[in-house]
Write a protein that holds these residues in place. Structure first.
Motif, PDB file in Angstrom:
ATOM      1  N   ASN A  50       0.832  -1.220   0.000  1.00  0.00           N
ATOM      2  CA  ASN A  50       0.000   0.000   0.000  1.00  0.00           C
ATOM      3  C   ASN A  50       0.865   1.268   0.000  1.00  0.00           C
ATOM      4  OD1 ASN A  50      -2.218  -1.620   0.006  1.00  0.00           O
ATOM      5  ND2 ASN A  50      -2.954  -1.053   2.035  1.00  0.00           N
ATOM      6  N   ILE A  51       1.767   1.337  -0.952  1.00  0.00           N
ATOM      7  CA  ILE A  51       2.596   2.527  -1.133  1.00  0.00           C
ATOM      8  C   ILE A  51       2.127   3.241  -2.399  1.00  0.00           C
ATOM      9  CG2 ILE A  51       4.935   3.391  -1.490  1.00  0.00           C
ATOM     10  CD1 ILE A  51       5.938   0.867  -0.019  1.00  0.00           C
ATOM     11  N   LEU A  52       1.704   4.468  -2.268  1.00  0.00           N
ATOM     12  CA  LEU A  52       1.147   5.225  -3.392  1.00  0.00           C
ATOM     13  C   LEU A  52       2.231   5.519  -4.423  1.00  0.00           C
ATOM     14  CD1 LEU A  52      -1.619   6.534  -4.209  1.00  0.00           C
ATOM     15  CD2 LEU A  52      -0.692   8.686  -3.324  1.00  0.00           C
ATOM     16  N   SER A  53       1.950   5.232  -5.681  1.00  0.00           N
ATOM     17  CA  SER A  53       2.934   5.440  -6.746  1.00  0.00           C
ATOM     18  C   SER A  53       3.094   6.932  -7.047  1.00  0.00           C
ATOM     19  CB  SER A  53       2.495   4.709  -8.017  1.00  0.00           C
ATOM     20  OG  SER A  53       1.310   5.268  -8.543  1.00  0.00           O
ATOM     21  N   HIS A  54       4.234   7.298  -7.608  1.00  0.00           N
ATOM     22  CA  HIS A  54       4.508   8.693  -7.948  1.00  0.00           C
ATOM     23  C   HIS A  54       3.533   9.195  -9.013  1.00  0.00           C
ATOM     24  CE1 HIS A  54       8.148   8.957  -5.563  1.00  0.00           C
ATOM     25  NE2 HIS A  54       8.579   7.812  -6.077  1.00  0.00           N
ATOM     26  N   GLU A  55       3.149   8.314  -9.942  1.00  0.00           N
ATOM     27  CA  GLU A  55       2.232   8.719 -11.002  1.00  0.00           C
ATOM     28  C   GLU A  55       0.864   9.106 -10.434  1.00  0.00           C
ATOM     29  OE1 GLU A  55       3.936   5.942 -10.906  1.00  0.00           O
ATOM     30  OE2 GLU A  55       5.449   6.222 -12.485  1.00  0.00           O
ATOM     31  N   VAL A  56       0.329   8.277  -9.550  1.00  0.00           N
ATOM     32  CA  VAL A  56      -0.979   8.570  -8.949  1.00  0.00           C
ATOM     33  C   VAL A  56      -0.888   9.804  -8.056  1.00  0.00           C
ATOM     34  CG1 VAL A  56      -2.794   7.682  -7.432  1.00  0.00           C
ATOM     35  CG2 VAL A  56      -1.680   6.155  -9.070  1.00  0.00           C
ATOM     36  N   ARG A  57       0.209   9.921  -7.311  1.00  0.00           N
ATOM     37  CA  ARG A  57       0.402  11.103  -6.463  1.00  0.00           C
ATOM     38  C   ARG A  57       0.378  12.384  -7.309  1.00  0.00           C
ATOM     39  NH1 ARG A  57       2.531  10.916  -1.461  1.00  0.00           N
ATOM     40  NH2 ARG A  57       3.474   8.877  -1.888  1.00  0.00           N
ATOM     41  N   HIS A  58       1.034  12.333  -8.462  1.00  0.00           N
ATOM     42  CA  HIS A  58       1.070  13.495  -9.363  1.00  0.00           C
ATOM     43  C   HIS A  58      -0.333  13.787  -9.910  1.00  0.00           C
ATOM     44  CE1 HIS A  58       2.793  16.325 -12.243  1.00  0.00           C
ATOM     45  NE2 HIS A  58       2.066  15.737 -13.192  1.00  0.00           N
ATOM     46  N   LYS A  77      -5.581  15.070  -1.509  1.00  0.00           N
ATOM     47  CA  LYS A  77      -4.517  16.040  -1.792  1.00  0.00           C
ATOM     48  C   LYS A  77      -3.151  15.369  -1.950  1.00  0.00           C
ATOM     49  CE  LYS A  77      -6.671  19.814   0.839  1.00  0.00           C
ATOM     50  NZ  LYS A  77      -6.530  20.653   2.059  1.00  0.00           N
ATOM     51  N   ALA A  78      -3.140  14.026  -1.795  1.00  0.00           N
ATOM     52  CA  ALA A  78      -1.901  13.243  -1.889  1.00  0.00           C
ATOM     53  C   ALA A  78      -0.920  13.599  -0.788  1.00  0.00           C
ATOM     54  CB  ALA A  78      -1.247  13.406  -3.258  1.00  0.00           C
ATOM     55  N   SER A  79      -1.423  13.902   0.409  1.00  0.00           N
ATOM     56  CA  SER A  79      -0.561  14.231   1.535  1.00  0.00           C
ATOM     57  C   SER A  79       0.273  13.010   1.933  1.00  0.00           C
ATOM     58  CB  SER A  79      -1.409  14.687   2.729  1.00  0.00           C
ATOM     59  OG  SER A  79      -0.641  14.744   3.898  1.00  0.00           O
ATOM     60  N   PRO A  80       1.612  13.113   1.921  1.00  0.00           N
ATOM     61  CA  PRO A  80       2.458  11.955   2.272  1.00  0.00           C
ATOM     62  C   PRO A  80       2.201  11.451   3.686  1.00  0.00           C
ATOM     63  CG  PRO A  80       3.773  13.690   1.248  1.00  0.00           C
ATOM     64  CD  PRO A  80       2.427  14.282   1.521  1.00  0.00           C
ATOM     65  N   GLN A  81       1.967  12.393   4.634  1.00  0.00           N
ATOM     66  CA  GLN A  81       1.720  11.987   6.020  1.00  0.00           C
ATOM     67  C   GLN A  81       0.446  11.167   6.141  1.00  0.00           C
ATOM     68  OE1 GLN A  81       2.346  15.068   5.006  1.00  0.00           O
ATOM     69  NE2 GLN A  81       4.160  15.814   6.087  1.00  0.00           N
ATOM     70  N   GLU A  82      -0.572  11.531   5.348  1.00  0.00           N
ATOM     71  CA  GLU A  82      -1.848  10.826   5.448  1.00  0.00           C
ATOM     72  C   GLU A  82      -1.772   9.466   4.754  1.00  0.00           C
ATOM     73  OE1 GLU A  82      -5.190  11.715   7.712  1.00  0.00           O
ATOM     74  OE2 GLU A  82      -3.455  12.946   7.240  1.00  0.00           O
ATOM     75  N   TRP A  83      -1.100   9.408   3.606  1.00  0.00           N
ATOM     76  CA  TRP A  83      -0.972   8.139   2.893  1.00  0.00           C
ATOM     77  C   TRP A  83      -0.062   7.166   3.634  1.00  0.00           C
ATOM     78  CZ3 TRP A  83      -3.849   5.952  -0.635  1.00  0.00           C
ATOM     79  CH2 TRP A  83      -4.700   6.741  -1.411  1.00  0.00           C
ATOM     80  N   ALA A  84       0.810   7.686   4.498  1.00  0.00           N
ATOM     81  CA  ALA A  84       1.650   6.802   5.313  1.00  0.00           C
ATOM     82  C   ALA A  84       0.800   5.959   6.264  1.00  0.00           C
ATOM     83  CB  ALA A  84       2.663   7.628   6.103  1.00  0.00           C
ATOM     84  N   HIS A 133      -5.152  17.255  -9.927  1.00  0.00           N
ATOM     85  CA  HIS A 133      -6.605  17.027 -10.098  1.00  0.00           C
ATOM     86  C   HIS A 133      -6.897  16.355 -11.442  1.00  0.00           C
ATOM     87  CE1 HIS A 133      -7.276  19.559  -6.586  1.00  0.00           C
ATOM     88  NE2 HIS A 133      -6.476  20.455  -7.125  1.00  0.00           N
ATOM     89  N   ALA A 134      -6.023  15.405 -11.801  1.00  0.00           N
ATOM     90  CA  ALA A 134      -6.169  14.725 -13.091  1.00  0.00           C
ATOM     91  C   ALA A 134      -6.615  13.270 -12.934  1.00  0.00           C
ATOM     92  CB  ALA A 134      -4.841  14.771 -13.845  1.00  0.00           C
ATOM     93  N   TYR A 135      -6.804  12.797 -11.712  1.00  0.00           N
ATOM     94  CA  TYR A 135      -7.231  11.405 -11.512  1.00  0.00           C
ATOM     95  C   TYR A 135      -8.680  11.244 -11.960  1.00  0.00           C
ATOM     96  CZ  TYR A 135      -7.369   6.769  -9.402  1.00  0.00           C
ATOM     97  OH  TYR A 135      -7.460   5.409  -9.211  1.00  0.00           O
ATOM     98  N   ASN A 136      -8.975  10.124 -12.583  1.00  0.00           N
ATOM     99  CA  ASN A 136     -10.309   9.878 -13.145  1.00  0.00           C
ATOM    100  C   ASN A 136     -11.283   9.441 -12.046  1.00  0.00           C
ATOM    101  OD1 ASN A 136     -12.541   9.286 -14.655  1.00  0.00           O
ATOM    102  ND2 ASN A 136     -11.568   7.736 -15.937  1.00  0.00           N
ATOM    103  N   PHE A 137     -12.122  10.388 -11.619  1.00  0.00           N
ATOM    104  CA  PHE A 137     -13.144  10.100 -10.615  1.00  0.00           C
ATOM    105  C   PHE A 137     -14.553  10.145 -11.226  1.00  0.00           C
ATOM    106  CE2 PHE A 137      -9.873  11.597  -7.489  1.00  0.00           C
ATOM    107  CZ  PHE A 137      -9.814  10.433  -6.751  1.00  0.00           C
ATOM    108  N   GLU A 138     -14.668   9.888 -12.523  1.00  0.00           N
ATOM    109  CA  GLU A 138     -15.980   9.960 -13.180  1.00  0.00           C
ATOM    110  C   GLU A 138     -16.988   9.004 -12.547  1.00  0.00           C
ATOM    111  OE1 GLU A 138     -15.606   9.351 -17.344  1.00  0.00           O
ATOM    112  OE2 GLU A 138     -14.377  11.140 -17.693  1.00  0.00           O
ATOM    113  N   LYS A 139     -16.513   7.832 -12.179  1.00  0.00           N
ATOM    114  CA  LYS A 139     -17.397   6.830 -11.568  1.00  0.00           C
ATOM    115  C   LYS A 139     -17.996   7.354 -10.265  1.00  0.00           C
ATOM    116  CE  LYS A 139     -17.194   2.011 -10.009  1.00  0.00           C
ATOM    117  NZ  LYS A 139     -16.275   0.859  -9.790  1.00  0.00           N
ATOM    118  N   SER A 140     -17.160   7.918  -9.411  1.00  0.00           N
ATOM    119  CA  SER A 140     -17.636   8.446  -8.128  1.00  0.00           C
ATOM    120  C   SER A 140     -18.561   9.633  -8.330  1.00  0.00           C
ATOM    121  CB  SER A 140     -16.445   8.859  -7.261  1.00  0.00           C
ATOM    122  OG  SER A 140     -15.634   7.758  -6.947  1.00  0.00           O
TER     123      SER A 140
END
Length: 602
Positions: free
Chosen positions: A164-172, A295-302, A177-184
């Protein structure tokens, strides 16, 4: 029955004549500004005199601050830690860290005695020259050594890695605000539209009732279509009316399992790993704020990181609207390895409550319904709920919500038997937990509150026979071996040496997780001290006359040996001494004040 008060300890261990000494080492700067003098009375009691200072910060833990801060000029460049892999820095002239090996070695604190746990387990330490146990895997020239036999064995083994380590691509993508959230977004819009249609239908029904009573309705009449001869015969299918919920695709058997509570700050990955070793069945992340995850906060994803030994693992989310909660649920299913998602409805923290999150959601039923419904629709992960009995003191309201949770699609409900205002000052109401369990049937429910021993566990099941299992929080912090006690149906008298070995395991897991360099060592020390603020409350069974209860304070007592006496101390400076036995001397400028100090005995 009020069980608060003083724990019963054998007379020979109680310290009769003593003078309480206020140690300035464990007082934060804010308290030092308030403190004027300490008077010791004739009977040995302490009387503190305070001066009035309007500039003193008010409130809980306002003077905590960071325990230790690592400066870039004291840290070796991450790209060059292992000289066998890379010789040049990735950041060039922009890098603020030290690149001269000789200059760094002069500044580097003295190595901690003992061997590097990471090197012993994996055959290789990624911290390289920065490792505080470097003498065990560095040669005379500072070159990082590799034990190939151990490394091959570790790579071939399973269940000993962090996922469960977030990839750099998804973090970026999240930051842009480019992640596809159309479903949600589509599900949230449909849910809002269906609610608007429902309101419109209710208004139409009211108008029709008024027209039936004698008035005329402005609602246009609709012609009913005549059934065509081409209508197919046979059984009527409901595929276009009632769609199969995706959450029904994944099922978890919750019955009889022991659930480690999501614990803020102290419920980190090394601690959860330790509890898994002692028999916990279900683990959950610390409370993660949904907006910070987006927001891709590193502290929160940790907080989302999971050790592979956690075979049944969930993530607890905290949010105040269906849009962020639904997006987070989609994101977790898409990118992480998670077994279920838990909604926090019990957090009593003031700023969380004022935002309408945590226990504040209990006052916003319509929003809560949208949150649970949309999260269920967007994901195949089971959605669970952890809540309290209510908000205001002595006013239980959650029994009214139980049938709604069942209708909205909750897979599991966990009830902490206290209201928000009660925090931890009252006994958990297990009779009320039983009442709520019957109302939410057949949805399984777990009870939570005041379980510190196998005896407490059995008493809770007698009061609430309908529950499917129990969640344990503070009881596991005070004695993490409680899970094994319950499974073996007996009470353990853990000696001081055995407890010290438990601390060793935690420290080793911490060094593996946070790193064995100076920053990793001090991070491990900080969380160890936070845990010791709970762990010191454990009273060894051999000293007790009657079983220990959750809200009972022990009198001042001495242990069966010096280490047991040290571990029983409630003084922060003594906890620091214990940490120094495992992690070496504290650095200059180190300070610590426990986060949960105010509620340590509640």
């Amino acid at each position: 029955m009020d069980l608060s008060g003083v724990a019963k300890i054998k007379p020979e261990f109680i310290v009769e004549d003593h003078v309480k000494v206020l140690s300035m080492d464990c007082v934060n700067e804010n308290d030092k500004r308030k403190l004027e003098a300490v008077d010791v009375e004739e009977d040995g009691s302490v009387k503190k005199r305070f001066k009035k200072n309007k500039n003193v910060l008010k409130g809980q833990n306002k003077g905590r601050g960071p325990t230790f801060v690592t400066k870039p000029e004291d840290c070796f460049c991450h790209s060059l830690k292992d000289s066998t892999l890379q010789q040049t820095c990735n950041y060039g002239e922009k890098c603020k860290f030290v690149h001269d090996k000789n200059a760094f070695m002069k500044k580097k604190p003295e190595d901690i005695s003992g061997e590097c746990y990471v090197f012993l387990e994996q055959g290789y330490c990624p911290m390289g020259i920065s490792c505080r146990f470097g003498s065990s895997h560095l040669d005379e020239n500072g070159v990082n050594l590799i034990n190939e036999d151990v490394q091959k064995k570790w790579k071939a083994s399973s269940g000993n890695r962090t996922v469960n380590i977030l990839s750099h691509e998804v973090r970026h993508e999240l930051r842009k605000h480019a992640y596809n959230f159309e479903k949600s977004e589509k599900i949230c819009k449909e849910n809002k539209a269906s609610k608007d249609d429902k309101k419109e239908t209710e208004n139409c029904c009211k108008v029709n009732l008024e027209a039936k009573d004698g008035g005329e309705s402005d609602v246009p009449k609709v012609d009913i279509a005549v059934e065509s001869d081409n209508t197919p015969s046979g059984p009527v299918l409901d595929t276009d009316i009632v769609k199969t919920r995706k959450c029904e695709l994944k099922k978890i058997d919750w019955t009889g399992k022991l659930y480690l509570s999501p614990l803020t700050t102290v419920g980190n990955l090394p601690y959860r790993r330790l509890c898994k070793k002692w028999g916990a069945d279900i683990t959950c992340s610390e409370m993660a704020v949904a907006t910070e995850l987006l927001k891709a906060s590193p502290q929160e994803w940790a907080l989302i990181k999971r050790h592979e030994s956690e075979d049944l693992f969930g993530v607890q989310l905290c949010g105040n609207n269906p849009y962020v909660m639904t997006k987070c649920t989609q994101l977790l299913e898409d990118q992480m390895t998670v077994d279920f998602v838990d909604i926090n409805l019990g957090c009593p923290i003031e700023f969380i409550y004022k935002q309408g999150s945590g226990s504040g959601l209990l006052q916003r039923t319509n929003v809560l319904q949208s949150v649970v419904t949309c999260m269920n629709q967007v994901s195949s992960l089971p959605v669970t709920i952890k809540t309290r009995t209510g908000i205001h003191k002595d006013t239980n309201i959650i029994h009214n919500m139980m049938p709604k949770f069942k209708d909205w699609g909750a897979s599991l409900i966990t009830l902490h038997g206290r209201t928000r205002e009660q925090r931890y000052t009252k006994q958990a109401d297990w009779d009320y937990i039983e009442k709520c369990s019957q109302l939410c049937c057949p949805v399984p429910m777990f009870g939570n509150g005041d379980i510190l021993s196998y005896e407490d566990y059995t008493e809770s099941l007698k009061k609430s026979p309908s529950i499917s299992g129990v969640m344990i929080g503070r009881g596991a912090l005070i004695k993490p071996w409680i899970f094994q006690e319950i499974k073996e149906k007996k009470v353990f008298d853990i000696s001081s040496s055995e407890r010290f070995d438990v601390l060793k395991d935690y420290v080793n897991y911490g060094l593996e997780h946070w790193g064995s360099d100076t920053r990793g060592v001090e991070t491990t020390r900080r969380f160890l001290l936070e845990w010791l603020s709970f762990l010191h409350r454990y009273i060894p069974v051999g000293i007790l006359e009657a079983s220990q209860k959750m809200n009972q304070r022990p009198p001042i007592y001495h242990g069966r040996d010096d280490m047991e006496t040290l571990m029983a101390s409630s003084n922060c400076s003594d906890w620091i001494k214990i940490s120094e036995m495992l992690l070496g001397k504290i650095p200059t400028g180190f300070s610590f004040l426990p986060k949960h100090k105010a509620n340590s005995w509640k």
